[in-house]
Scaffold this motif. Structure first.
Motif, PDB file in Angstrom:
ATOM      1  N   LEU A 104      41.320  51.317  37.332  1.00  0.00           N
ATOM      2  CA  LEU A 104      42.239  51.885  38.312  1.00  0.00           C
ATOM      3  C   LEU A 104      42.271  51.063  39.596  1.00  0.00           C
ATOM      4  N   LEU A 105      41.111  50.662  40.081  1.00  0.00           N
ATOM      5  CA  LEU A 105      41.059  49.880  41.321  1.00  0.00           C
ATOM      6  C   LEU A 105      41.523  48.447  41.091  1.00  0.00           C
ATOM      7  N   VAL A 106      41.306  47.918  39.906  1.00  0.00           N
ATOM      8  CA  VAL A 106      41.821  46.588  39.575  1.00  0.00           C
ATOM      9  C   VAL A 106      43.336  46.590  39.667  1.00  0.00           C
ATOM     10  N   GLU A 107      43.969  47.614  39.117  1.00  0.00           N
ATOM     11  CA  GLU A 107      45.431  47.689  39.150  1.00  0.00           C
ATOM     12  C   GLU A 107      45.956  47.925  40.558  1.00  0.00           C
ATOM     13  N   GLU A 108      45.213  48.700  41.349  1.00  0.00           N
ATOM     14  CA  GLU A 108      45.599  48.868  42.748  1.00  0.00           C
ATOM     15  C   GLU A 108      45.553  47.525  43.478  1.00  0.00           C
ATOM     16  N   ALA A 109      44.498  46.742  43.212  1.00  0.00           N
ATOM     17  CA  ALA A 109      44.392  45.417  43.816  1.00  0.00           C
ATOM     18  C   ALA A 109      45.549  44.523  43.357  1.00  0.00           C
ATOM     19  N   ARG A 110      45.911  44.604  42.074  1.00  0.00           N
ATOM     20  CA  ARG A 110      47.011  43.789  41.556  1.00  0.00           C
ATOM     21  C   ARG A 110      48.317  44.099  42.293  1.00  0.00           C
ATOM     22  N   THR A 111      48.567  45.374  42.520  1.00  0.00           N
ATOM     23  CA  THR A 111      49.782  45.783  43.235  1.00  0.00           C
ATOM     24  C   THR A 111      49.809  45.210  44.644  1.00  0.00           C
ATOM     25  N   ARG A 112      48.673  45.278  45.321  1.00  0.00           N
ATOM     26  CA  ARG A 112      48.612  44.775  46.700  1.00  0.00           C
ATOM     27  C   ARG A 112      48.743  43.256  46.741  1.00  0.00           C
ATOM     28  N   LEU A 113      48.092  42.590  45.806  1.00  0.00           N
ATOM     29  CA  LEU A 113      48.194  41.123  45.752  1.00  0.00           C
ATOM     30  C   LEU A 113      49.625  40.684  45.474  1.00  0.00           C
ATOM     31  N   LYS A 114      50.285  41.382  44.581  1.00  0.00           N
ATOM     32  CA  LYS A 114      51.679  41.054  44.253  1.00  0.00           C
ATOM     33  C   LYS A 114      52.556  41.197  45.485  1.00  0.00           C
ATOM     34  N   ALA A 115      52.320  42.229  46.267  1.00  0.00           N
ATOM     35  CA  ALA A 115      53.105  42.457  47.488  1.00  0.00           C
ATOM     36  C   ALA A 115      52.900  41.341  48.507  1.00  0.00           C
ATOM     37  N   GLN A 116      51.747  40.684  48.441  1.00  0.00           N
ATOM     38  CA  GLN A 116      51.438  39.588  49.362  1.00  0.00           C
ATOM     39  C   GLN A 116      51.797  38.219  48.783  1.00  0.00           C
ATOM     40  N   GLY A 117      52.316  38.183  47.556  1.00  0.00           N
ATOM     41  CA  GLY A 117      52.653  36.910  46.922  1.00  0.00           C
ATOM     42  C   GLY A 117      51.470  36.187  46.323  1.00  0.00           C
ATOM     43  N   ALA A 118      50.319  36.866  46.245  1.00  0.00           N
ATOM     44  CA  ALA A 118      49.109  36.199  45.762  1.00  0.00           C
ATOM     45  C   ALA A 118      49.079  36.057  44.247  1.00  0.00           C
ATOM     46  N   GLN A 119      49.956  36.769  43.532  1.00  0.00           N
ATOM     47  CA  GLN A 119      49.998  36.627  42.078  1.00  0.00           C
ATOM     48  C   GLN A 119      50.998  35.560  41.639  1.00  0.00           C
ATOM     49  N   SER A 120      51.618  34.928  42.630  1.00  0.00           N
ATOM     50  CA  SER A 120      52.577  33.857  42.304  1.00  0.00           C
ATOM     51  C   SER A 120      52.263  32.589  43.084  1.00  0.00           C
ATOM     52  N   GLY A 121      50.966  32.315  43.229  1.00  0.00           N
ATOM     53  CA  GLY A 121      50.556  31.037  43.801  1.00  0.00           C
ATOM     54  C   GLY A 121      49.890  31.092  45.155  1.00  0.00           C
ATOM     55  N   LYS A 122      50.087  32.147  45.930  1.00  0.00           N
ATOM     56  CA  LYS A 122      49.459  32.218  47.247  1.00  0.00           C
ATOM     57  C   LYS A 122      47.954  32.403  47.077  1.00  0.00           C
ATOM     58  N   PRO A 123      47.130  31.580  47.728  1.00  0.00           N
ATOM     59  CA  PRO A 123      45.680  31.664  47.531  1.00  0.00           C
ATOM     60  C   PRO A 123      45.103  32.975  48.060  1.00  0.00           C
ATOM     61  N   TRP A 124      44.082  33.456  47.375  1.00  0.00           N
ATOM     62  CA  TRP A 124      43.372  34.640  47.864  1.00  0.00           C
ATOM     63  C   TRP A 124      41.911  34.566  47.429  1.00  0.00           C
ATOM     64  N   ALA A 125      41.078  35.286  48.166  1.00  0.00           N
ATOM     65  CA  ALA A 125      39.637  35.246  47.924  1.00  0.00           C
ATOM     66  C   ALA A 125      39.119  36.637  47.585  1.00  0.00           C
ATOM     67  N   LEU A 126      38.143  36.678  46.688  1.00  0.00           N
ATOM     68  CA  LEU A 126      37.407  37.895  46.361  1.00  0.00           C
ATOM     69  C   LEU A 126      35.996  37.731  46.904  1.00  0.00           C
ATOM     70  N   ILE A 127      35.515  38.721  47.644  1.00  0.00           N
ATOM     71  CA  ILE A 127      34.169  38.639  48.203  1.00  0.00           C
ATOM     72  C   ILE A 127      33.413  39.925  47.907  1.00  0.00           C
ATOM     73  N   GLY A 128      32.095  39.887  48.043  1.00  0.00           N
ATOM     74  CA  GLY A 128      31.277  41.080  47.873  1.00  0.00           C
ATOM     75  C   GLY A 128      30.133  40.841  46.909  1.00  0.00           C
ATOM     76  N   GLY A 129      29.481  41.915  46.517  1.00  0.00           N
ATOM     77  CA  GLY A 129      28.370  41.813  45.588  1.00  0.00           C
ATOM     78  C   GLY A 129      27.932  43.183  45.151  1.00  0.00           C
ATOM     79  N   PRO A 130      27.459  43.317  43.931  1.00  0.00           N
ATOM     80  CA  PRO A 130      27.008  44.624  43.454  1.00  0.00           C
ATOM     81  C   PRO A 130      25.779  45.095  44.214  1.00  0.00           C
ATOM     82  N   PRO A 131      25.515  46.403  44.216  1.00  0.00           N
ATOM     83  CA  PRO A 131      24.326  46.921  44.907  1.00  0.00           C
ATOM     84  C   PRO A 131      23.064  46.221  44.424  1.00  0.00           C
ATOM     85  N   CYS A 132      22.100  46.110  45.333  1.00  0.00           N
ATOM     86  CA  CYS A 132      20.944  45.259  45.077  1.00  0.00           C
ATOM     87  C   CYS A 132      19.753  45.969  44.451  1.00  0.00           C
ATOM     88  N   GLN A 133      19.688  47.301  44.500  1.00  0.00           N
ATOM     89  CA  GLN A 133      18.427  47.979  44.202  1.00  0.00           C
ATOM     90  C   GLN A 133      17.848  47.621  42.840  1.00  0.00           C
TER      91      GLN A 133
END
Length: 504
Positions: A104-133
């Motif tokens: 669900l969140l992947v598809e939400e991200a896809r929608t937002r990226l598409k609105a920004q043109g990031a799915q058609s060549g505009k560069p974008w970055a993914l950052i973060g990391g899973p919990p450490c415990q």
């Protein structure tokens, strides 16, 4: 930019604060995800403040009032200042749980990226990391007492949520952060780090180190923060992922910087005193200054205390701090004042600077430990303690007799003239590992002091109760380290960026 497992937003803060040649932000967060409600409150507030600061080119007075008062009335005034920006911050910063197999969140991200043109060549970055415990060495040693519980721990596979974003959305570049324990962790018999590398390679990415041009082994992916101007010995695995078919194959590594000490990082933070826990019998009638004087006298009667006479007599003769919290800075400023205080303009406000209360015997221990550190230049081990200060439990008693017993450093002073030890979420449980180096204050670090060691600017307000604030600080990536990583990423994307260190 999309930020997963964002916590209060340390990684995003660093990325969002570098600018291009025109003074514009290089990276803009279009989606951040955090499941903890109190950390999410911090994350959303910061998204809002970032927006109104950018619009006005300054911090508005309503935010300064909220930093000062931090109450419901000031909060309502703050969000009424720009309701549209507050609503947008709620859209940007999502309070949601990432789950393996739930797209669900992947598809939400896809929608937002598409609105920004990031799915058609505009560069974008993914950052973060899973919990450490589940990857931390201490946490894993406890879990391995029950192997089935370890294998069933969902935190062991949360990186697959991160991997789903990579597989399905194909970011131009990604940054993934985790604890060193990741390098030796195993899941169902397989090495977790090796599995992650294989998964990323299969997804179409090459993994680069931020500290070694040609990494030879897992340790070459460990970033030691104190080598890059962070006042803290924080060692974390950070992976930089580049798409294999990218035209750019070369990436920079981080440039070592001079060490910053605890003393320099805490410059300008006013003195405050500790307080008595309500668990102390008769605590309401106790006088703090008198108690500290009597604690010093008791120490001076021991062989160990006599070695600290000069420091303890100074504590007895000094004017003790009267308050347990202060909301303005002193007139002093350190090397990083432009970063810590720059966003506040001329405001002297200081938030999240309130001392904990402590049991009286812990106050005795903190006094001894801070005096010992000032006198010797090292933090005391349990076998250095006078007998009456050794905790009653079996392990502590054993440590007095045998220097090889583990956890003999269960009380640790953060030494003034070197970087601090790692600020972790354990700081939320007690202050024993985070004793302030000034014996006259006789306390553990405040949230703001821990945040300074993590390089959060002073206009970054932590929401939630104080336990949550400590947890948020301990789990975060230092923003000034994130800035340097962001500059490496920007250069890879062909953008010449400026960060705080360029102004030094």
């Amino acid at each position: 930019m999309i930020d997963l497992f964002a916590g209060p937003g340390g990684l995003g803060e660093g990325f969002s604060s570098i600018t291009d040649a025109n003074g514009e932000r290089v990276f803009r967060i279009i989606m951040s995800v955090e499941k903890d409600e109190q950390a999410h409150r911090t994350l959303r507030l910061r998204a809002y403040v970032r927006s109104i600061k950018q619009k006005d080119r300054r911090i508005p007075h309503v935010y300064e009032r909220y930093l000062q008062n931090h109450d419901a009335k000031a909060f309502e005034e703050l969000i009424a200042y720009d309701p549209e920006a507050w609503e947008a911050a709620g859209i940007e910063a999502l309070c949601a749980t990432l789950k393996e197999g739930d797209d669900l969140l992947v598809e939400e991200a896809r929608t937002r990226l598409k609105a920004q043109g990031a799915q058609s060549g505009k560069p974008w970055a993914l950052i973060g990391g899973p919990p450490c415990q589940a990857y931390s060495l201490v946490g894993r040693s406890r879990l391995t007492r029950d192997r089935e519980r370890l294998e069933a721990d969902p935190k062991q596979t949360l990186y697959k949520c991160y991997l789903a974003f990579i597989n399905k959305l194909q970011p131009t570049i990604f940054v993934m952060e985790n604890v060193k324990g990741l390098l030796s962790a195993k899941h169902e018999g397989d090495g977790v780090f090796q599995r992650i590398l294989a998964d990323m390679h299969e997804a179409g990415y090459e993994i680069h180190s931020l500290v070694k041009p040609e990494p030879k082994g897992p340790q070459d992916y460990v970033v030691e923060a104190e080598r890059y101007g962070i006042p803290q010995a924080r060692h974390r695995v950070i992976l930089l992922g580049i798409r294999k078919e990218s035209d750019h194959k070369e990436t920079d590594i981080l440039t070592p910087l001079n060490q910053l000490t605890v003393r320099e990082a805490l410059e300008g933070i006013p003195k405050i005193r500790s307080g008595f826990s309500s668990r102390n019998r008769g605590w309401r009638e106790m006088n703090w200054a008198s108690y500290i004087d009597s604690a010093a006298d008791e120490l001076l009667e021991t062989e160990e205390g006599k070695e600290l006479e000069e420091v303890l007599l100074r504590v007895k003769s000094s004017r003790p701090p009267k308050k347990m919290s202060k909301s303005v800075v002193s007139g002093k400023s350190g090397l990083y004042a432009g970063w810590y205080r720059g966003g506040l303009g001329g405001y002297r406000v200081l938030a999240n600077h309130e001392a904990r209360t402590h049991m009286t015997r812990d106050l005795d221990r903190y006094l001894f430990c801070s005096a010992y550190a000032e006198s010797t230049g090292v933090s005391a081990q349990l076998y250095d303690f006078p007998n009456y200060l050794i905790p009653a439990h079996k392990n502590a008693q054993a440590a007095k007799e045998d220097k090889e017993v583990g956890f003999s450093d269960r009380f640790r002073v953060q030494l003034y003239d070197r970087p601090s030890t790692t600020i972790t979420s354990h700081i939320a449980k007690d202050g024993h590992y985070y004793i302030h180096p000034d014996p006259e204050q006789c306390r553990s670090l405040t949230v703001r002091e821990a945040a300074r060691l993590q390089t959060f600017p002073d206009d970054f307000l932590f929401e939630g109760n104080r336990t949550s604030q400590y947890t948020q600080v301990g789990n975060a990536v230092p923003p000034l380290l994130a800035q340097q990583i962001a500059k490496v990423v920007a250069k890879y994307l062909g953008i010449s960026a400026t960060n705080f260190f360029d102004s030094l």
